[in-house]
Design an enzyme around this catalytic site. Sequence first.
Site: not given
Length: 481
Positions: A149, A249, A283, A382, A461
């Site tokens: 994505n 992640e 996300c 999700e 990150e």
Amino acid sequence: MSVFKNIIGGQQADGQSVYRNINPSNTNDTVGEYAQGSKADALAAIGAAKAAFAGWSQSGVQQRHEALKKIGDEIIARKDELGRLLSREEGKTLPEGVGEVVRAGQIFQFFAGEALRLAGEKLPSVRAGLDVEITREPLGVVGLITPWNFPIAIPAWKIAPALCYGNTVVFKPAEFVPGSAWALSDIISRAGLPDGVFNLVMGRGSTVGAAFIESKDVAAISFTGSVNTGRSIAAQCIAAQPMKKIQLEMGGKNPLVVLNDADLKTAVECAVNGAFFSTGQRCTASSRLIVTKGIYKEFVAALTERLKGLVVDDALKDGTHIGPVVDQSQLDQDTDYIEVGRKEGAKLAFGGELLRRSNPGFYLSPALFTECSNEMRISREEIFGPVASVIPADNYEDALRLANDTEFGLSAGICTTSLKYSSHFKRHAEAGMVMVNVPTAGVDYHVPFGGRKASSYGPREQGAYAKEFHTTVKTAYTLAQ
Ligand code: NAD
């Protein structure tokens, strides 16, 4: 059509098969053909990265700075061309694609600077006559595995710090979006890095990704993708001998709370941007809109009106607000969840329809469910598409409870004009990132990115915090002369 090859040990390498990269806005358009690596290709890349580590880990910071800056500068100079490629293969709109490319360039430029700021500490010992030094060292070969994505930004925010801190890299992008990954890798391979410092192996997770995870020569894995894949990678990395350092992640089910005192226009813009831009495939998307009762009707009416004005069309067309879904399987997942929502008793207040456009593509109108509960599957799982649930709340306390009642914890937003509630929310939202009167999606590159609970595992990150994953700390004691 010539095939874009893997890059192993500084050489272009054929794979075991070829992947046809299809434009989701027009399935008659092939973006390119890309090599799909085998397990042997992955092992060859790991071997090249291992051989290059001794030299790169000792390389001077000026060399790293120059290489990273060169990469960042070229990405930004080619932003329009690369943004077009990204939008053509992934389906986000052209301005979103160009914006993501610029972000990737900025990340490399940021880490070019970080290479010059590698600091350690020197302390007096608690024992007389000793000095103590704390330094950071690279890990070795790091395996980087990315989702579809953000086809250039996520690779950038893993590769740039890995190289900055002296690691060598084996990189596997997502199957659907090899074009942006290949273009980025081509730029990296021409930036003056010694052969083998950076290696690209395109291909399947179960082949190439699995080989990274199984190899004793890979010291650490940084993964972004779904929760199920992340959990399975974590289990394997912890069971491995030696254990691997991991950074995961994963998914989100991010809440946007709208309170009675919110500025309505701001709240609607946050919801539209957070839930539906980039086709909801983020996300950090606001898939749960938790709205207090005093503003509920007004908010739903204004949001529905705003959705009516959005154009869903070819990602590359001027005036498109929302591009297509990335592929048929994701489209099926979105429409299945729309059916689940209907069956659960939520009201489909807007959209959720397959659309026909001049070219065949995966077009879906943004779907807004109202009268949802936080217990429904559409509010808990999700979906990763342009689908959002509006959930009523009695008051702020109820809204906060609902916001935190999720297995995820990536981003959480609130729209309010109250300092009291925004301050309380910043302290009590169970998420790695909190947004006040801004969308839940959209972050800076010089500060930490990541979440809690099922959304993330391991060090953050981005920004200076990236060194927590990409380095290991050494403490040295010296007897003073
Ligand atoms: P995915 O888990 O299917 O795949 C992610 C990557 O893992 C791909 O490169 C894939 O090939 C690889 N992979 C799959 N199986 C593997 C295996 N057994 N071993 C090693 N590698 C394997 O995820 P996706 O569909 O590409 O991406 C969507 C997901 O990513 C969503 O859940 C989304 O929330 C998440 N995501 C999270 C963030 C974040 O920063 N938290 C950012 C973007 C996307």
